[in-house]
Design a protein around this motif. Sequence first.
Motif, PDB file in Angstrom:
ATOM      1  N   GLY B 208      43.222  52.315   8.620  1.00 43.55           N
ATOM      2  CA  GLY B 208      42.728  53.396   7.774  1.00 43.55           C
ATOM      3  C   GLY B 208      42.453  54.674   8.549  1.00 43.55           C
ATOM      4  O   GLY B 208      41.702  55.533   8.099  1.00 43.55           O
ATOM      5  N   GLU B 209      43.053  54.807   9.731  1.00 41.69           N
ATOM      6  CA  GLU B 209      42.905  56.053  10.493  1.00 41.69           C
ATOM      7  C   GLU B 209      44.061  56.977  10.150  1.00 41.69           C
ATOM      8  O   GLU B 209      45.199  56.541   9.991  1.00 41.69           O
ATOM      9  N   LEU B 210      43.746  58.274  10.098  1.00 45.29           N
ATOM     10  CA  LEU B 210      44.755  59.261   9.740  1.00 45.29           C
ATOM     11  C   LEU B 210      45.706  59.468  10.922  1.00 45.29           C
ATOM     12  O   LEU B 210      45.279  59.885  12.000  1.00 45.29           O
ATOM     13  N   ILE B 211      46.991  59.168  10.737  1.00 46.35           N
ATOM     14  CA  ILE B 211      47.952  59.363  11.829  1.00 46.35           C
ATOM     15  C   ILE B 211      48.933  60.498  11.528  1.00 46.35           C
ATOM     16  O   ILE B 211      49.651  60.936  12.413  1.00 46.35           O
ATOM     17  N   GLY B 212      48.956  60.976  10.284  1.00 48.44           N
ATOM     18  CA  GLY B 212      49.865  62.071   9.994  1.00 48.44           C
ATOM     19  C   GLY B 212      49.652  62.667   8.613  1.00 48.44           C
ATOM     20  O   GLY B 212      48.909  62.127   7.794  1.00 48.44           O
ATOM     21  N   ILE B 213      50.321  63.804   8.397  1.00 45.32           N
ATOM     22  CA  ILE B 213      50.313  64.457   7.086  1.00 45.32           C
ATOM     23  C   ILE B 213      51.757  64.443   6.578  1.00 45.32           C
ATOM     24  O   ILE B 213      52.648  65.019   7.200  1.00 45.32           O
ATOM     25  N   ASN B 214      51.980  63.771   5.452  1.00 42.96           N
ATOM     26  CA  ASN B 214      53.331  63.653   4.892  1.00 42.96           C
ATOM     27  C   ASN B 214      53.782  64.998   4.334  1.00 42.96           C
ATOM     28  O   ASN B 214      52.997  65.693   3.705  1.00 42.96           O
ATOM     29  N   GLY B 215      55.048  65.325   4.559  1.00 46.74           N
ATOM     30  CA  GLY B 215      55.428  66.637   4.029  1.00 46.74           C
ATOM     31  C   GLY B 215      56.903  66.835   3.776  1.00 46.74           C
ATOM     32  O   GLY B 215      57.305  67.829   3.180  1.00 46.74           O
ATOM     33  N   ARG B 216      57.745  65.910   4.230  1.00 51.62           N
ATOM     34  CA  ARG B 216      59.151  66.226   4.179  1.00 51.62           C
ATOM     35  C   ARG B 216      59.974  64.942   4.161  1.00 51.62           C
ATOM     36  O   ARG B 216      59.519  63.912   4.613  1.00 51.62           O
ATOM     37  N   GLY B 217      61.170  65.028   3.641  1.00 49.81           N
ATOM     38  CA  GLY B 217      62.066  63.876   3.655  1.00 49.81           C
ATOM     39  C   GLY B 217      63.490  64.331   3.854  1.00 49.81           C
ATOM     40  O   GLY B 217      63.794  65.514   3.755  1.00 49.81           O
ATOM     41  N   SER B 218      64.368  63.382   4.181  1.00 51.58           N
ATOM     42  CA  SER B 218      65.788  63.711   4.247  1.00 51.58           C
ATOM     43  C   SER B 218      66.402  63.358   2.903  1.00 51.58           C
ATOM     44  O   SER B 218      66.302  62.225   2.449  1.00 51.58           O
ATOM     45  N   PHE B 219      67.010  64.335   2.289  1.00 52.02           N
ATOM     46  CA  PHE B 219      67.630  64.101   0.989  1.00 52.02           C
ATOM     47  C   PHE B 219      69.078  64.545   1.067  1.00 52.02           C
ATOM     48  O   PHE B 219      69.411  65.438   1.798  1.00 52.02           O
ATOM     49  N   GLU B 220      69.915  63.913   0.300  1.00 50.85           N
ATOM     50  CA  GLU B 220      71.268  64.426   0.189  1.00 50.85           C
ATOM     51  C   GLU B 220      71.796  64.088  -1.196  1.00 50.85           C
ATOM     52  O   GLU B 220      71.339  64.645  -2.175  1.00 50.85           O
ATOM     53  N   LYS B 221      72.708  63.110  -1.238  1.00 49.92           N
ATOM     54  CA  LYS B 221      73.373  62.836  -2.509  1.00 49.92           C
ATOM     55  C   LYS B 221      72.451  62.200  -3.538  1.00 49.92           C
ATOM     56  O   LYS B 221      72.677  62.268  -4.731  1.00 49.92           O
ATOM     57  N   ARG B 222      71.405  61.546  -3.055  1.00 48.98           N
ATOM     58  CA  ARG B 222      70.576  60.780  -3.983  1.00 48.98           C
ATOM     59  C   ARG B 222      69.532  61.635  -4.701  1.00 48.98           C
ATOM     60  O   ARG B 222      68.721  61.109  -5.466  1.00 48.98           O
ATOM     61  N   GLY B 223      69.491  62.930  -4.410  1.00 50.48           N
ATOM     62  CA  GLY B 223      68.547  63.796  -5.098  1.00 50.48           C
ATOM     63  C   GLY B 223      67.212  63.855  -4.384  1.00 50.48           C
ATOM     64  O   GLY B 223      66.987  63.148  -3.398  1.00 50.48           O
ATOM     65  N   ARG B 224      66.308  64.716  -4.865  1.00 49.68           N
ATOM     66  CA  ARG B 224      65.058  64.956  -4.157  1.00 49.68           C
ATOM     67  C   ARG B 224      63.982  63.950  -4.495  1.00 49.68           C
ATOM     68  O   ARG B 224      62.873  64.310  -4.884  1.00 49.68           O
ATOM     69  N   VAL B 225      64.321  62.698  -4.388  1.00 51.56           N
ATOM     70  CA  VAL B 225      63.300  61.657  -4.445  1.00 51.56           C
ATOM     71  C   VAL B 225      63.474  60.806  -3.192  1.00 51.56           C
ATOM     72  O   VAL B 225      64.474  60.932  -2.501  1.00 51.56           O
ATOM     73  N   ASN B 226      62.484  59.970  -2.947  1.00 52.70           N
ATOM     74  CA  ASN B 226      62.511  59.161  -1.735  1.00 52.70           C
ATOM     75  C   ASN B 226      63.873  58.537  -1.507  1.00 52.70           C
ATOM     76  O   ASN B 226      64.408  57.847  -2.373  1.00 52.70           O
ATOM     77  N   SER B 227      64.432  58.773  -0.310  1.00 53.94           N
ATOM     78  CA  SER B 227      65.704  58.150   0.008  1.00 53.94           C
ATOM     79  C   SER B 227      65.560  57.294   1.249  1.00 53.94           C
ATOM     80  O   SER B 227      66.500  57.088   1.986  1.00 53.94           O
ATOM     81  N   GLY B 228      64.344  56.835   1.484  1.00 56.40           N
ATOM     82  CA  GLY B 228      64.112  55.925   2.597  1.00 56.40           C
ATOM     83  C   GLY B 228      63.816  56.622   3.909  1.00 56.40           C
ATOM     84  O   GLY B 228      63.604  55.971   4.914  1.00 56.40           O
ATOM     85  N   VAL B 229      63.810  57.966   3.870  1.00 55.72           N
ATOM     86  CA  VAL B 229      63.577  58.718   5.104  1.00 55.72           C
ATOM     87  C   VAL B 229      62.589  59.853   4.828  1.00 55.72           C
ATOM     88  O   VAL B 229      62.948  60.888   4.278  1.00 55.72           O
ATOM     89  N   GLY B 230      61.333  59.623   5.192  1.00 55.02           N
ATOM     90  CA  GLY B 230      60.304  60.645   5.031  1.00 55.02           C
ATOM     91  C   GLY B 230      59.717  61.008   6.383  1.00 55.02           C
ATOM     92  O   GLY B 230      59.897  60.273   7.362  1.00 55.02           O
ATOM     93  N   TYR B 231      59.039  62.151   6.439  1.00 52.62           N
ATOM     94  CA  TYR B 231      58.465  62.600   7.707  1.00 52.62           C
ATOM     95  C   TYR B 231      57.013  63.028   7.524  1.00 52.62           C
ATOM     96  O   TYR B 231      56.665  63.683   6.543  1.00 52.62           O
ATOM     97  N   ALA B 232      56.195  62.645   8.507  1.00 56.15           N
ATOM     98  CA  ALA B 232      54.800  63.063   8.524  1.00 56.15           C
ATOM     99  C   ALA B 232      54.545  63.843   9.807  1.00 56.15           C
ATOM    100  O   ALA B 232      55.009  63.445  10.879  1.00 56.15           O
ATOM    101  N   ILE B 233      53.794  64.932   9.693  1.00 56.01           N
ATOM    102  CA  ILE B 233      53.410  65.711  10.878  1.00 56.01           C
ATOM    103  C   ILE B 233      52.373  64.877  11.626  1.00 56.01           C
ATOM    104  O   ILE B 233      51.403  64.406  11.037  1.00 56.01           O
ATOM    105  N   SER B 234      52.585  64.687  12.911  1.00 51.20           N
ATOM    106  CA  SER B 234      51.686  63.799  13.653  1.00 51.20           C
ATOM    107  C   SER B 234      50.300  64.431  13.767  1.00 51.20           C
ATOM    108  O   SER B 234      50.166  65.643  13.942  1.00 51.20           O
ATOM    109  N   ILE B 235      49.286  63.579  13.683  1.00 54.77           N
ATOM    110  CA  ILE B 235      47.916  64.096  13.700  1.00 54.77           C
ATOM    111  C   ILE B 235      47.577  64.683  15.068  1.00 54.77           C
ATOM    112  O   ILE B 235      46.778  65.602  15.170  1.00 54.77           O
TER     113      ILE B 235
END
Lengths: 409, 602
Positions: B208-235
């Motif tokens: 339950g410790e904060l390790i990052g802030i979610n903010g971005r993902g890799s999207f392409e053909k599947r549209g702007r929903v989760n495509s299995g690749v997201g990114y969090a800014i490291s704390i």
Amino acid sequence: MTLLRPPVEAGGVTAHDPNAPMTRHSTWFLAAALAAPFAAAPARAADPFNEVAEKANQKMVKVFGAGGFSRLNSYGTGIIISPDGHVLTAASQLLDTSELVVHLYDGQRLKAQVLAVEPELDVAIIKIRVEGKKIEEPTGLNLDYFDFAAAAKRPPAETGDWVLALTNTFEIALRDEPLSLQRGVVMARTKLAGRRGVFEFPYTGDVYVVDAITNNPGAAGGALLTRKGELIGVVGREIKNSLSDTWMNYAIPVNAKVDIKEVVKTKDKDGKEKDEEKVTTVTMPDFVALGMQGKYKNVTRPKTVLGEGGYHGIVFVPNILDRTPAYVEDVVPGSPAAKAGLRPDDLVSFIDGEPVASINVFQTWLKKNTRPGQVVRIEVRRGEALQTIEMTLGVPPKAATPTPAPMPK
Amino acid sequence: MLRYLTRPVLAAAVPAALAATVALTVAAPIELDKSVVEAQAQRVAAIKKVAPAVVAVCMQGGQGVGSGVVISPDGYALTNFHVVQPTGPLMQAGLADGVLYDAVLVGTDKVGDVSLIKLMPKEKGKPFPFVALGDSDKVKIGDWSLAMGNPFSLAMDFTPTVTYGVVSGTNRYQPPEGKGLLEYTDCIQIETSINPGNSGGPLFNMQGELIGINGRGSFEKRGRVNSGVGYAISINQIKNFLGHMRAGIDTDHATLGAAVGTAAEDAPLSQMVVKQILDGSDAERRGLAEGDQLVSFAGRPVTSTNQYKNILGIFPKEWRVPVSVRRNNERRETLIRLMGNMATEKETPDKKDGPAPPAPKIVPKKGPAGSGETAKMYVPKKGYANWYFNELERDKLIGEFKKHGDFAADTGTWAGEGRYEMGERKGDFRFEVSEVKDGDPLVKLKLNIESTLAPLKDTDRRLQSEPIGSGGLMLALYQWHRLLTTGAKGFEGLFAHGGTEPFYPYPADGSAPKSLAALRVDADVLKTKHGSTECKWFFSTKDHQLVGFETFTDKDYEDPCEVFLSDYKPVDGKQLPHRIEVRFKDKRYAVLTVAKYTLGKK
């Protein structure tokens, strides 16, 4: 079925697995599982996947090749299958270059060369090349690798088993950066009703369908692993399910097997030549074993030289160079090519598994190896997709409709 | 309609299912392995612990725009910059208790895509639930993680959505999106599902410790929903900027002042080398040269372009970091002051002729009633996200510093005397700073020679840099005297909190440090400008004592005179340093050991 296997078997999820989803098994399954001996399933560490991922990553490469235009990515993933640097990867357009490059886990950048391609399995074997050494010579690399033969002998993964995928999805990793790890569950082992564009996918065997979003750009050729890090499949390409119009996430199993029908010439009792349909089985273990030795022969290649050459009806772009790419300019209406659905702008890439480097190669091969009535399998690049098209060659138009000579009066 | 139809079916099915379950349970009671139960209990406990601190960031009026997380009991919360971009400086924030709180923008890191906001409690002084910051350097590939937030603005009562998955990669680099902003360096790649609306929300480890802030993902053909690749800014990156953001600063990331690239793109092993040096950069002054191989940067090895960008990207501009280079098989480590990243770094002088540039259209969005209190907490100023918080933090810092000694009454002439040491030379020294009312202040310094400076009249840079080799010690002593005696009102040009920076006091015995990183002391920074002189003051974050300062005769092109203060002892009940080390250009100029201070009254 799952419950019959010992609890620590091949990455399967068992009742005592601390990380198992609680709801996946029915009550009946769980209750029954208790009857199985409580063999020691070692308590798993808090981070069960880190070590597995780290070790597997050393047996993987990032592949860089042809592409980089019209949504065709120029990057992919590969699995090292020999200490000498043989790599199993997807049979994609990526390999259609003489400038193939791989990055090892430690950041080394090395050249590579295609040894064998099997469109029927949608995989290829490439070999890492070391400066100053011939392709047949040992590279002396001594890489960490997946023992493919051993992997193929293991029992296949079952529906519900946990799996890990290690891929260079979206080209996130370069040089010594580790590949991306995903985890999921085998949803099914089944045939794929897939398509690239509107055409059938070349591979017709079983696939592992997984619930993780594994098949993104660059992921093809990646490894599907058990949670213990054993290789069970090769992550496939980006394809859409033609029934549900959804993107598929699948891998081709290490023990994949496809039956191929081919027409062979045989002689009957009277010594008369006749066509016979023969079923040949193509398997991944065979492909890998022979392909690594450079001895693999694509099955669909006709064994006998037939001469003549069949008629196709493809009008290629003007053949001005020695190596003009085999781009289709037009197809003759009603010709075999038109019937097979070839279109202008298609790039003919393979014919019966043979790479087609130029129009000349295509014509020469066709003349040497085919005759009217024969079915050939053509791989064409259309837009971003590599598609397989079967074409029944015809009789050249002149011969087919000989104009009867006018009756002398 | 559907509801009515399905109800009877459910009613019939449920008892049947229950009966079946009961029957089976009796036959063979489910006994789960202890570790299964424990793992689940830990997961549930972690979620329960942190869920109350997860924020749904909203426009005024409650329309959801993203997520966030509270990190202190007084209501400071982290989110993405791109989440508060549409809200303007005043927004609202919903917590899992279902209450929508007023919130105000505090600080921003546009390049890193992070903003700090502050929630206002409904009752004054009532603490907020908050989460602890973890250590993202310890996150490994394959670790489990929890992402929380308000995807698709689903929860009307702000109850956060939880998703669970593994870390796919660490130390990932994702290039900026447009104009160099929103660059994700050294970030955490996750397969944990994040979707539109998750932006700005927390990524937790299983403790339950904060390790990052979610903010971005890799999207392409599947549209702007989760495509299995997201990114969090490291704390850990955010921690470097947190001091700046708390001080209301519109922070900037850094460049080295030198272009660094691979020696050869197609070489078997990549080597990072200095390709070009920017004129007037600290990198140039520290002796970096084209062709030098960059071995390590801020203590981390550099072997690829992505890695270099990763390491560089986690630091605010002006931070000093140890850089290690190799030239002709010789390795050398030096501290380099990083330069700013954004194009707006240097102010362009106002053009008198030509059309006036269009006025920026940053109109704080006025919300409905209830925003009156928070509206008072927003003060716009160039270079700051919210000047209100800079004044707040600055005054807090000065207040803490004054606890060591308040010199407001000692505005007369100051003198200090004792022994000096300059290399092999030793002797007596004496300095005197007089602040003459309505006249020119004067500094007299007797080291091995005697010199004087009228700091406001002698504006020539050569004079200001005297004594030669010190970088401007007399000017520094004058500024120091002024800071201690006059405080804010003595600095007409600037008097602002400068966030936090590392400070590197050298070993007292003059020996070469084993590692520059080991010298690091975290410090709160005060930036001042008086006359034409800019200073940076470093206060130890631990006890707010002034540990040193830098005096710039020309900030853009010349090294500052660095003064290191230590051995604090009381003088008239007020703490003053009795060891003053003066450094200039990587070299020690002198060490003054003060035996006696004389503090003149008005």
